[in-house]
Motif scaffolding. Structure first.
Motif, PDB file in Angstrom:
ATOM      1  N   PRO A  72       0.392  -0.915  -0.009  1.00 40.66           N
ATOM      2  CA  PRO A  72       0.195  -0.422  -0.140  1.00 40.66           C
ATOM      3  C   PRO A  72       0.834   1.114  -0.531  1.00 40.66           C
ATOM      4  CG  PRO A  72      -0.707  -1.355   1.138  1.00 40.66           C
ATOM      5  CD  PRO A  72      -0.059  -1.859   0.935  1.00 40.66           C
ATOM      6  N   ALA A  73       0.479   2.280  -0.916  1.00 41.44           N
ATOM      7  CA  ALA A  73       1.291   3.259  -0.220  1.00 41.44           C
ATOM      8  C   ALA A  73       1.298   4.345   0.080  1.00 41.44           C
ATOM      9  CB  ALA A  73       0.164   4.297  -3.030  1.00 41.44           C
ATOM     10  N   VAL A  74       0.002   4.406   1.453  1.00 39.58           N
ATOM     11  CA  VAL A  74       0.394   4.941   2.486  1.00 39.58           C
ATOM     12  C   VAL A  74       1.184   4.301   3.267  1.00 39.58           C
ATOM     13  CG1 VAL A  74      -2.283   4.899   2.259  1.00 39.58           C
ATOM     14  CG2 VAL A  74      -1.517   3.138   3.384  1.00 39.58           C
ATOM     15  N   GLY A  75       1.944   3.581   3.265  1.00 44.42           N
ATOM     16  CA  GLY A  75       2.799   2.830   4.150  1.00 44.42           C
ATOM     17  C   GLY A  75       4.084   2.945   3.129  1.00 44.42           C
ATOM     18  N   ALA A  76       4.030   1.476   2.568  1.00 48.88           N
ATOM     19  CA  ALA A  76       5.120   0.951   2.312  1.00 48.88           C
ATOM     20  C   ALA A  76       6.764   1.212   2.450  1.00 48.88           C
ATOM     21  CB  ALA A  76       5.168   2.259   0.742  1.00 48.88           C
ATOM     22  N   PRO A  77       6.814   0.147   3.398  1.00 51.21           N
ATOM     23  CA  PRO A  77       8.232   0.049   4.280  1.00 51.21           C
ATOM     24  C   PRO A  77       9.309  -0.347   3.361  1.00 51.21           C
ATOM     25  CG  PRO A  77       6.956  -1.765   5.380  1.00 51.21           C
ATOM     26  CD  PRO A  77       5.543  -0.163   4.275  1.00 51.21           C
ATOM     27  N   HIS A  78       9.112  -1.327   2.618  1.00 50.59           N
ATOM     28  CA  HIS A  78      10.016  -1.556   1.602  1.00 50.59           C
ATOM     29  C   HIS A  78      10.670  -1.025   1.018  1.00 50.59           C
ATOM     30  CE1 HIS A  78       7.749  -4.869   3.436  1.00 50.59           C
ATOM     31  NE2 HIS A  78       8.938  -5.461   3.841  1.00 50.59           N
ATOM     32  N   ALA A  79       9.505   0.072   0.360  1.00 47.93           N
ATOM     33  CA  ALA A  79      10.379   0.978  -0.995  1.00 47.93           C
ATOM     34  C   ALA A  79      10.594   2.060   0.000  1.00 47.93           C
ATOM     35  CB  ALA A  79       8.611   1.360  -1.384  1.00 47.93           C
ATOM     36  N   ARG A  80      10.654   1.864   1.014  1.00 50.80           N
ATOM     37  CA  ARG A  80      11.445   3.237   1.995  1.00 50.80           C
ATOM     38  C   ARG A  80      13.093   2.463   2.219  1.00 50.80           C
ATOM     39  NH1 ARG A  80      10.439   7.062   5.804  1.00 50.80           N
ATOM     40  NH2 ARG A  80       8.368   7.308   4.697  1.00 50.80           N
ATOM     41  N   ALA A  81      13.513   1.346   2.446  1.00 51.70           N
ATOM     42  CA  ALA A  81      13.905   0.977   3.012  1.00 51.70           C
ATOM     43  C   ALA A  81      15.043   0.508   1.162  1.00 51.70           C
ATOM     44  CB  ALA A  81      13.742  -0.834   3.596  1.00 51.70           C
ATOM     45  N   LEU A  82      14.485   0.471   0.562  1.00 53.66           N
ATOM     46  CA  LEU A  82      14.714   0.469  -0.581  1.00 53.66           C
ATOM     47  C   LEU A  82      15.401   1.453  -1.456  1.00 53.66           C
ATOM     48  CD1 LEU A  82      12.909  -2.329  -2.483  1.00 53.66           C
ATOM     49  CD2 LEU A  82      15.503  -2.631  -1.734  1.00 53.66           C
ATOM     50  N   ALA A  83      14.407   2.846  -1.078  1.00 56.10           N
ATOM     51  CA  ALA A  83      14.555   3.735  -1.547  1.00 56.10           C
ATOM     52  C   ALA A  83      15.844   4.842  -0.887  1.00 56.10           C
ATOM     53  CB  ALA A  83      14.026   5.333  -1.959  1.00 56.10           C
ATOM     54  N   THR A  84      16.454   4.147   0.625  1.00 54.90           N
ATOM     55  CA  THR A  84      16.925   4.397   1.591  1.00 54.90           C
ATOM     56  C   THR A  84      18.576   4.175   1.801  1.00 54.90           C
ATOM     57  OG1 THR A  84      15.904   4.078   3.238  1.00 54.90           O
ATOM     58  CG2 THR A  84      15.252   6.375   3.040  1.00 54.90           C
ATOM     59  N   GLY A  85      18.038   2.569   1.363  1.00 55.63           N
ATOM     60  CA  GLY A  85      19.686   1.698   1.869  1.00 55.63           C
ATOM     61  C   GLY A  85      19.737   1.145   3.029  1.00 55.63           C
ATOM     62  N   THR A  86      18.791   1.244   3.453  1.00 54.47           N
ATOM     63  CA  THR A  86      18.701   0.731   4.539  1.00 54.47           C
ATOM     64  C   THR A  86      18.368  -0.991   4.607  1.00 54.47           C
ATOM     65  OG1 THR A  86      16.379   1.930   5.382  1.00 54.47           O
ATOM     66  CG2 THR A  86      18.222   2.744   6.264  1.00 54.47           C
ATOM     67  N   PRO A  87      18.684  -1.293   6.223  1.00 58.21           N
ATOM     68  CA  PRO A  87      17.558  -2.592   5.964  1.00 58.21           C
ATOM     69  C   PRO A  87      16.582  -3.033   6.035  1.00 58.21           C
ATOM     70  CG  PRO A  87      20.309  -2.245   7.375  1.00 58.21           C
ATOM     71  CD  PRO A  87      19.677  -1.348   6.931  1.00 58.21           C
ATOM     72  N   ALA A  88      15.976  -1.991   6.568  1.00 60.26           N
ATOM     73  CA  ALA A  88      14.520  -2.288   7.318  1.00 60.26           C
ATOM     74  C   ALA A  88      13.955  -0.933   7.358  1.00 60.26           C
ATOM     75  CB  ALA A  88      14.283  -3.804   7.938  1.00 60.26           C
ATOM     76  N   ALA A  89      12.698  -0.751   7.257  1.00 63.76           N
ATOM     77  CA  ALA A  89      12.069   0.844   7.519  1.00 63.76           C
ATOM     78  C   ALA A  89      10.956   0.699   8.681  1.00 63.76           C
ATOM     79  CB  ALA A  89      11.943   1.130   6.281  1.00 63.76           C
ATOM     80  N   ILE A  90      10.594   1.179   9.299  1.00 65.45           N
ATOM     81  CA  ILE A  90       9.528   2.375   9.984  1.00 65.45           C
ATOM     82  C   ILE A  90       8.959   3.159   9.273  1.00 65.45           C
ATOM     83  CG2 ILE A  90       8.556   1.844  12.233  1.00 65.45           C
ATOM     84  CD1 ILE A  90      11.166   0.830  13.420  1.00 65.45           C
ATOM     85  N   VAL A  91       7.423   2.994   9.349  1.00 61.43           N
ATOM     86  CA  VAL A  91       6.915   4.239   8.347  1.00 61.43           C
ATOM     87  C   VAL A  91       5.487   4.013   8.974  1.00 61.43           C
ATOM     88  CG1 VAL A  91       7.915   3.596   5.975  1.00 61.43           C
ATOM     89  CG2 VAL A  91       5.576   2.745   7.090  1.00 61.43           C
ATOM     90  N   GLU A  92       4.766   6.176   9.131  1.00 57.17           N
ATOM     91  CA  GLU A  92       3.738   5.933   9.205  1.00 57.17           C
ATOM     92  C   GLU A  92       2.840   5.578   8.151  1.00 57.17           C
ATOM     93  OE1 GLU A  92       3.651   9.981  10.710  1.00 57.17           O
ATOM     94  OE2 GLU A  92       4.583  10.000  12.313  1.00 57.17           O
TER      95      GLU A  92
END
Length: 420
Positions: free
Chosen positions: A287-307
């Motif tokens: 879902p575009a309203v969160g997308a933690p994997h898209a965030r992690a890939l875009a920022t080069g981090t191993p995993a992400a936590i999003v709102e």
């Protein structure tokens, strides 16, 4: 059954040189590489040199035991999971739906829970516990019942009532509790209310205090059960047999990405064993309203936590991502594809018009494929994860009653009268 498990141990995805014995399962991820901000999963390793590749010559069918050498030990009995159909979509030549709603509890989670409940049996646990408001809880309850184990399902107050009834039908205890006065209430009442963010801490207490085996996540970013993703590898084995080749791309609905990673690992094993020459790019559709994997890939981090914003795709609406999904997308050469609710509904409606009723989350793979708008040289597979029975709005539609119908009414007038 095709022989005993060839599983040899557990390996950290944070550092592949860090290994553990197969038992006990590392239920809180890798204790050596994880930090307070990032939890690294572990995965199961196998004696690949001992695998007989004739294993992949068999036709797909129900019961994951047909793939036993490349799964952790299967101590829990089957419900006939797996062997789901692969259907080419009308109007989209070369695009297929792998329909996981045909599993015993109508979702892909049956593949995971055959393996995780087997781990609970193998570990001698007195029961299983899961934090879920949908497919995972229903599936875990069913496999626990089949194995003769009690189950506790921690659900959010927003869970569809029909799904909670589904879970209770298997004899599971559904707890949806408020934060205050937690333990006295828990001793007296079966069904309560609880914010979703309270579920993981409560599950950790049930695990630590009562010894129940967790079949969902316990960590700050998602690791999940170390054996769980192994069940999803069988989707890759089946796709290879059904298509007669490796697909050109695989689009999967993605919440915590356990299925995404499992399917990728299955194709990677086929390549490692010399059965296939390639492995497909994997597309994480979330879902575009969160997308933690898209965030992690875009920022080069191993995993992400999003709102997380509002979405009807509650089954894959996650504030927490996991390293397995990031690894699968990155290593396969795929992408994360955020999709809107409008795109999800359009994909859901397209499937329904072809006799395929997926819940909104389950249509994310097709929604992601359509959003990407890319041509592929070969068959494309969109995984559909679950029956539309489990959607939030299912069963709440208002119906229009027909009264004083003229027996001589025209067909057009009759059909118009049925429109709400």
């Amino acid at each position: 059954m095709n022989g005993a498990s060839l599983a040899t141990g557990q390996r950290s995805l944070g550092d592949p040189s860090v290994t553990f014995p197969l038992w006990p399962p590392q239920l809180r991820g890798c204790p050596e590489t994880s930090t307070a901000e990032i939890a690294y999963p572990v995965e199961v390793d196998y004696a690949y040199e001992d695998v007989d590749t004739a294993l992949f010559a068999q036709a797909p069918g129900p019961d994951l035991a047909r793939w036993a050498p490349l799964l952790p030990p299967l101590h829990a009995p089957t419900l006939g999971e797996g062997g789901t159909p692969l259907l080419e979509l009308d109007g989209l030549p070369g695009v297929y739906l792998k329909d996981e709603s045909r599993n015993p509890t109508w979702s892909h989670k049956d593949r995971l829970n055959r393996v995780t409940v087997s781990a609970a049996v193998g570990a001698g646990a007195p029961g299983v516990v899961v934090a879920s408001s949908g497919n995972h809880g229903a599936s875990a309850a069913a496999y626990a019942a089949r194995a003769g184990l009690p189950a506790i399902v921690l659900a959010s107050a927003e869970a569809p009532p029909a799904v909670q009834s589904f879970v209770r039908a298997y004899g599971a205890k559904v707890l949806t509790m408020p934060a205050e006065d937690r333990w006295p209430l828990m001793r007296r009442i079966k069904v309560l209310t609880m914010p979703a963010e309270d579920r993981w801490p409560l599950m950790r207490r049930i695990v630590d205090r009562f010894g129940y085996h967790p079949v969902s996540n316990l960590t700050v970013t998602h690791t999940g059960h170390p054996f769980g993703a192994e069940g999803y590898k069988t989707i890759a084995y089946e796709l290879f047999a059904q298509l007669g080749r490796v697909p050109a791309a695989v689009f999967t609905p993605t919440g915590y990405a356990e299925m995404l990673y499992g399917v990728w690992k299955g194709f990677a094993e086929l390549r490692r064993l010399g059965v296939a020459e390639t492995a497909p790019p994997m597309y994480a559709c979330e879902p575009a309203v969160g997308a933690p994997h898209a965030r992690a890939l875009a920022t080069g981090t191993p995993a992400a936590i999003v709102e997380l914003g509002p979405t009807g795709a509650y089954g894959i609406a996650c504030t927490v991502g996991g390293h397995r999904g990031v690894r699968a997308v990155r290593d396969s050469g795929g992408e994360a594809v955020p999709v809107t609710d409008d795109e999800l509904r359009a994909a859901q409606e397209l499937l329904a018009r072809q006799g395929l009723w997926q819940e909104l989350s389950g249509a994310a793979g097709l929604a992601g494929y359509r959003r990407l708008g890319r041509e592929f040289d070969g068959p494309v597979v969109c995984v559909g994860t679950s029956s539309g029975f489990k959607d939030l709005e299912t069963g709440r539609e208002r119906v229009r009653l027909l009264e004083d119908v003229d027996v001589d009414v025209s067909l057009d007038d009759l059909l118009r009268a049925t429109d709400a």
